[in-house]
Structure formats: structure tokens, C-alpha cells
Design an enzyme around this catalytic site. Structure first.
Site, PDB file in Angstrom:
ATOM      1  N   SER A  39       0.865  -1.248  -0.031  1.00  0.00           N
ATOM      2  CA  SER A  39       0.145   0.141   0.151  1.00  0.00           C
ATOM      3  C   SER A  39       0.768   1.466   0.116  1.00  0.00           C
ATOM      4  O   SER A  39       0.701   2.074   0.998  1.00  0.00           O
ATOM      5  CB  SER A  39      -0.967  -0.091   1.347  1.00  0.00           C
ATOM      6  OG  SER A  39      -1.773   1.061   1.259  1.00  0.00           O
ATOM      7  N   CYS A  43       4.097   5.991  -7.477  1.00  0.00           N
ATOM      8  CA  CYS A  43       4.193   7.210  -8.501  1.00  0.00           C
ATOM      9  C   CYS A  43       5.174   8.285  -7.669  1.00  0.00           C
ATOM     10  O   CYS A  43       5.625   9.158  -8.412  1.00  0.00           O
ATOM     11  CB  CYS A  43       2.854   7.594  -8.721  1.00  0.00           C
ATOM     12  SG  CYS A  43       1.805   6.621  -9.683  1.00  0.00           S
TER      13      CYS A  43
END
Lengths: 445, 445
Positions: A39, A43
Site C-alpha cells: 500500500s 508514483c
């Protein structure tokens, strides 16, 4: 009690798990993740290198502990090695204990992602990394610090390559980009990528086209042109391969190694769903053409859809994706959506180019934007759009994609009422002008 | 040969004339403008004060000379004083020669604009200006220079008031804003205008609520609270009145002083068209409700439509406007579209508020945006949207308005594929989150 197993705990899997719990207080949820981190916002990783992200842990959304509080069980270091779709079971390798376990599911959600392609020519270098997982980021950051790296080599010029280059440069490291052929960042048209060259020149980045590494020699790299360059750090960014080997012979269909899904996010097996970089679907605006949804936006959207589907709400579906994407490289922004250049070549179309300032031309700092759209001759729909410039590129691609998604044609762009004030646009914004130009062109066809 | 007379040569009239010529090489075109300047970007004028626009003449698009080259005749200093719709003639006062002439038309295009409302309380001050015409800008700039102005008073806080305040401040002039009641910039919700107060505090601007000028005393102003303040320059920005007196008894219908037009841009008289600040039409998304198109974007759009209509292409019509608008006040941006707060109150609706960062939250400089939408309970259409923040407000209002224009509902915002990369948005952008929240709300209604 129904049980859902998720394969992969990065963006897609983790978001799907959270949404499943939101919708089903009672369902049993287990995530198997073959690595340690889950999680996280991959990016954002390049921006931690350059300091735009100040706290490494801000990249992490959910920890196994936080998931535990939601009664979601996360097993990291657990690799799903096969799926038995007759028995509804998975075989899982517990890597720390080198132990194989079997677990059963009612629903299986596949979010295995991909792995960076390896380059045999650089296998001998201990300074060779890719930036794919959070652990990679940690390795790279330590390596830079421990070795006081001042010279880096970036292999490839995809969006990660560009972002890493910008951020290494911000950190005071000189970067040499090696591109094996003569075209950088292939997501944008060859005649629109000039801003990338400009930025490289402005920031002292060395670019070598048609050049590869032959082999690594200590802290140096010997190139295909015979040259020897400093390569204290080498980062490869030459694409990813989907992690779908574990599905061979499972009954889950693959297509070129990717997992086809329908509008429900379902694979060919009805209690198995897939999302993320390994999933493949179709374009929203041209449903006949397949598209790989290897972007964060579709992964998050699919996570919601799949959670709804499994929770019994079959009304929440996806309609395909446009593939809207954007990359920043220093002051320049490059964005596209829709078919690739290659795909668009097979559909009858005409092209409209418009260059115009991002704000009223009389304003200081008004800077050019270039919009190109490929328009279906038959329907007037924008098949592909490409936008390049500085400020305001994101706005234009997003307006174009929102318009196209709802079936708006290029001719109708004249009616999009852009909020106008001199710092933001013109009374006839570039978006409107593309529409006016297309009408003029259509009249003269 | 057909002849078109245009009343008013600023944005609307000048653009309509250019488009008419483009479509009709042979038509006769005459513009009557009652003042001297034509075809200038009035929205850019505040920015010349502060230096963001460096060249005054860059604000001017077309000159009478350039129009002459296109065989368009511009008569400045010529005020149309009446229209005879039976005879298809106008009476025109040639102000320089104090001479009245009559001219005849086949088509008449009305773009008379408005005039700034005057405040009797400041009539005695030679330092009192409004910023409406290009000549006003020249007067103000000379006055500032000649008198070395250091203290200015701005009456009113509409968008021109805010823009002028920002630019006077940039010029090193201290500004006091006087607001006659207790609410500034009424275009935005009272509980969303906090950023305006913040910016005023940051930039040393004095704001006095519930305060007016009682009278001007030399270079000072005596206020309604008894206070006396330096007022070397006073700029009034208290709204405009449409210049439509010349239409009384002409047969052209007026409604509250404004000129109603249909989808062709036509008034009730079929060879007479109208556009610009004096025209009134209806909302695109809620056609039952009247809206005044006093913005540059609708004026330019209507100029094209009217030129097409007069040229015989009746297929080019307008669909009403959303009234998308945006204002910059220092670092803050405020944008809305759709019904006013007052208008929305009469339509059954629910409200969704979402506050979220303009880019990925872990990025340095990520700043909050606040989106509020008023959603039709019946249709799910966004009746009104308001967006406040710094960078990225323009993008969000434009996406919302493009989506709404094509009939997209609030629930469908979840599917808008925003181009994602950490410097630009989140994998679930604020636009998407508004949609998710609306769905959750609808489920619980």
C-alpha cells in the site's frame, strides 16, 4: 462467511481490500504480498529522491497493522505460486520459512503487478537498480549516500526514467541517459518531444541516443560505441513484465501475459477478478481496441468496482479507460490519452494541431501549449490527444478527456465554456480553437 | 449588397465584425462605437497597472486601420441614439461634430455593453475613476504617475475590485477596500471566502466592511464611520448598468434593461441580434432560468454564432451558458459556474463539500482545494459549483463545467479519468471524490 483472497498488496490490492471492508463488515479478507511493503504510492517514489517528497513514510498509505485494525489480514513475504480454479484454492510460498501453504477462497482478486525487465549487460554491477518497489527506493537512497554518488546513468527514457532523472539532478547528481534507439519517451509524438531535449540542455543532462551499455566495469560503464563513462549508479527503466506466471494452467485466461477482464473486472473465471498493471481491458471511447490499464487511476477505479461486484452490487461497472496520463519533466508537462500512435494509424482520422499560449498572450509568462488531436473521420470523436507545454497542460488534457468520455466530438469543443480570466486562459481557449479549426477543416474536406 | 451595422466595437462587436468578414467577403460592415477605443481586452487592463501586462498596446487586438484593411468601417465617437425597426435605420450622434446622421441596415448587431454605476458621494473628487474602458486605464496610470500615488481606495470587492487591488499593491500602492455591507466578493459563498481575507492580511491591504465614503475632501475621504483616510486615488467598482436606453420605444424588447436573445443570438426583432454585457439568455444546464452572459467567453462565442446566422448558416446556435468564471487574487483562485446561490435555493438540491490537496498529499507545496457542488435532487446534475484554493482551481472548475455541459451527473464524476502524476493530482482526484461522496450520500438519503 465468505472469504476473499487478494494477490498483491500494492495500490490495486490494498485499495480493493479497504473498499471490500467498507462495504462488508463481516467478510474475511486476506492479502498475500510476495514482498515486504504494501500500500505505497509508487508514483511518488522518484520525488523522494529529489526531496519533493520530504517524508519517506508519507508514501505509505496503509500498514499491515492498520489493516489488522480493520480485520484485514496481510501476509507479506508470501508469494502465490499457483491457483486451482476447480478447488478455489491458492498455493502460497511463505518465503521466510520456505514453506508452502494452501488457502481457499470464495473470491480471488488478482493484483500481481509486474517486474522490471532485467538487462543482462548490466548484471555484473552492484550499483544497478530499478525503481519499482519501495525497497528499491531505500536501496537507491542508501547507495547514493554511502557512495557519495555524483554520476548516474539512466537506461531508458520512459516516464519513470524522466522523473528519476529530474530528481537525481535536483539532488546534484549528473545524469547520463542512454536510449537504445533514437527516440526518447515514446508516449509522445516524435515531433512534439522537443521540450525534453530543451530541458536536458537547460539542466546539464547528457543524452546518448542509439547507445547501450556493453558491460559494467567497476564504477564505470563501457558503452556500445566504445566509450567508457562514469556510472557510480545505474538505474534501468526499460519496461515491466506482468507477474502472471503463477496463472499458467490455472484456467484463468491470459493474453500476451496479461489478464483480460470484463466490465465487472472479472476474468474468464467468474469468481476471479483482476486489476492493476497485469490487467487488460479496452478503450472507453473505442471499445473494439484492447488497452492495458497500467496506470494508477484505472487501478483505483477498478478496486472500487471489484469491491462493489463482490459485495453484490452488479450495477457498478467500468466502461473501459481512456488512459489519460501526464508526466512532468522539469518545467515541461507532457500528456496524452487514447489510442497509441500505432493504433490510431489503423483508424480513418484527420489531425488538428493548435499552438497557443496557456493564458492571455499579453500576460507576462504566457507560454506556448501545443495540442494535437487525432479525430475519427467517421464520428468526430477524438481518438488520441497529445498536449505539450508548461503550465496548463494538465487542465487541457483533462478537459479533452472528460469531454471525449461523454461522447463529445471535436466539433463540439467550441462550446466548452472555459473559466476565463487573463492568468488562466483566453476568451477563445486553445481547446475551443481546436474545435474551430476542426470545423473549418471539415468544411473544406 | 447586404449591410450590417454593429453598435459597439469592444470585444463582442469587434469579434462579430471580424467573423462576418471572414464568412462574407462582400457584405458591407459598419461599426459605430461611442468612445474612441475599440477591440481591446478589457479583462487584461488591471494587469497593466501591476506590470503583468508589459505593453499597453498588447491589450488592443484590432485598430480602425486594421479593420479598414478588411473593408470594415469603424466610426468611433459615434453614439447610436435610437433604432427604427420599421425603417431598419439607426440614428447616430457624431460626437466630435455634434451632428446627427441616419444610417440603414439589413442586419443590426447590438453590443453596447454597460457603463459603471456612479456613486454620488464621490462625485467631487478629481481622483475618482472606474476601470471600464481603455481610456480609464490611461487616465489612472497617468494620475498615479503625476501624483506619485501611495494610497488608494477601492470601493467594492467584485472581481475587478480584487484584480485592481492586487495590481495596485504590486505597484507599491497601499489599498483600502471599502465594502458597503459585510460580505466581500459575493460571487463566492460567504463561508468559502476566507482566502480573500488571508490574502489581504498577507499583503497589507486594509479592508473596511459596512463602510462607505460620505464625501471626498481633497486627497482624503471621509467615511460613513466618521473616519478620515488618505484617498489619493479612488476607484469605484460597484457594478455596471447596461447601455440600452437607446432601445426604448424601438420595438426591441428589454427585460430589466437587458436584451433577451434566443438560441440564434436574435432579439425579438428578427434582423436584430445582441451579445455582450447587455444581452441576457438562459443557463445551458437549466434552460428555465435566465442568465446574463456578461463574461468574455459567451461574448466571443455569440459573436461567432451571430456571424454564422447572418451569413445564412442557421445550424450554428447557442445552447445557453454555464457562466463559468474564475478570479485570481494573489495566490488564491476562486471559480464558480451555474446558478447563483440565490437561484439555486429555489431548486431542490443537496450539497457536497470536499476538501483535498491539489496534488498528491505527500508532495511539497500540496495545497488544499475546496469544491462545493449543489446537485439537483431530481436529476443529479450539478446546478452550481464553487471551487476555491491556489493552483489547480481552474482545472477543476473547467472539468466540472465540461462534464455538466454534456449532461454528466455528479454520480458520474467517479469515472472522469484525470491525468495522474503526483505533481498534478491524486489517483482519486478531488473531482472523483465529490462523485464518491455524492453516491454515498444518495445511498443514505
Amino acid at each position: 462467511m465468505k472469504k476473499v483472497i487478494l494477490v498483491g498488496g500494492v495500490a490495486g490490492g490494498a485499495t480493493a481490500a479497504s473498499q471490500l471492508r467498507r462495504l462488508n463488515p463481516d467478510i474475511e479478507i486476506v492479502i498475500y504480498e510476495r514482498y515486504e511493503d504494501i500500500s505505497y504510492g509508487s508514483c511518488g517514489m522518484p520525488y523522494y529522491i529529489g526531496g519533493e517528497v520530504e517524508e519517506r513514510d508519507s508514501l505509505v498509505n496503509m500498514t499491515p497493522g492498520k489493516f489488522r485494525d480493520k480485520n484485514i489480514f496481510v501476509k507479506t513475504g508470501h508469494e502465490v505460486t499457483s491457483v486451482n480454479t476447480d478447488e478455489n484454492t491458492v498455493t502460497v510460498l511463505d518465503k521466510a520459512n520456505n514453506r508452502e501453504i494452501t488457502d481457499s477462497y470464495d473470491y480471488l482478486v488478482l493484483s500481481p503487478g509486474g517486474s522490471p525487465k532485467k538487462l543482462p549487460s548490466v548484471k555484473d554491477g552492484e550499483q544497478v537498480f530499478s525503481l519499482h518497489r519501495l525497497a528499491d527506493l531505500d536501496y537507491i537512497m542508501s547507495y547514493i549516500e554511502d557512495n557519495n554518488v555524483k554520476e548516474a546513468v539512466l537506461i531508458g527514457s520512459g516516464y519513470i526514467g524522466l522523473e528519476v532523472t529530474e530528481n537525481l539532478t535536483a539532488k546534484g547528481i549528473h545524469v547520463t541517459i542512454l536510449q537504445h534507439d533514437e527516440r526518447i519517451y515514446k508516449n509522445i509524438e516524435a515531433d512534439m518531444n522537443g521540450v525534453l531535449y530543451e530541458a536536458m540542455t537547460e539542466h546539464g543532462i547528457t543524452l546518448k541516443l542509439n547507445t547501450e551499455i556493453d558491460y559494467v566495469d567497476g564504477s564505470q560503464a563501457v558503452l556500445s560505441n566504445g566509450e567508457k563513462i562514469d556510472a557510480e549508479l545505474i538505474i534501468t527503466g526499460v519496461g515491466i513484465s506482468p507477474n502472471t506466471g503463477f496463472l499458467n494452467n490455472s484456467g484463468v485466461s491470459l493474453k500476451n501475459g496479461l489478464i483480460p477482464i470484463n466490465k465487472n473486472g472479472q476474468t474468464n473465471v467468474k469468481n476471479i477478478y483482476a486489476l492493476g498493471d497485469a490487467a487488460v481491458t479496452h478503450y472507453q471511447h473505442i471499445p473494439e481496441i484492447t488497452m492495458q490499464a497500467a496506470l494508477a487511476w484505472p487501478a483505483h477505479r477498478l478496486a472500487h468496482i471489484i469491491a462493489n461486484q463482490i459485495s453484490g452490487d452488479s450495477s457498478v461497472t467500468h466502461e473501459g479507460f481512456l488512459g489519460t496520463n501526464i508526466v512532468k519533466f522539469f518545467d515541461y508537462h507532457i500528456a496524452t490519452f487514447g489510442l497509441s500512435e500505432k493504433e490510431v494509424a489503423d483508424v480513418p482520422h484527420f489531425v488538428i494541431d493548435q499552438k497557443q499560449k496557456n493564458k492571455s498572450g499579453y500576460m507576462k509568462g504566457a507560454a506556448p501549449i501545443h495540442v494535437r488531436v487525432y479525430v475519427s473521420t467517421e464520428t468526430g470523436i477524438i481518438l488520441r490527444a497529445a498536449v505539450v507545454g508548461t503550465e496548463g497542460v494538465d487542465k487541457r488534457i483533462d478537459i479533452l478527456s472528460a469531454h471525449t468520455r461523454l461522447g463529445g466530438t471535436v466539433y463540439d469543443l467550441i462550446n466548452i465554456e472555459i473559466g476565463y480570466s487573463p492568468p488562466f486562459s483566453s476568451p477563445k481557449d486553445i481547446i475551443n480553437m481546436v474545435g474551430y479549426k476542426a470545423r473549418e477543416k471539415a468544411e473544406n474536406l
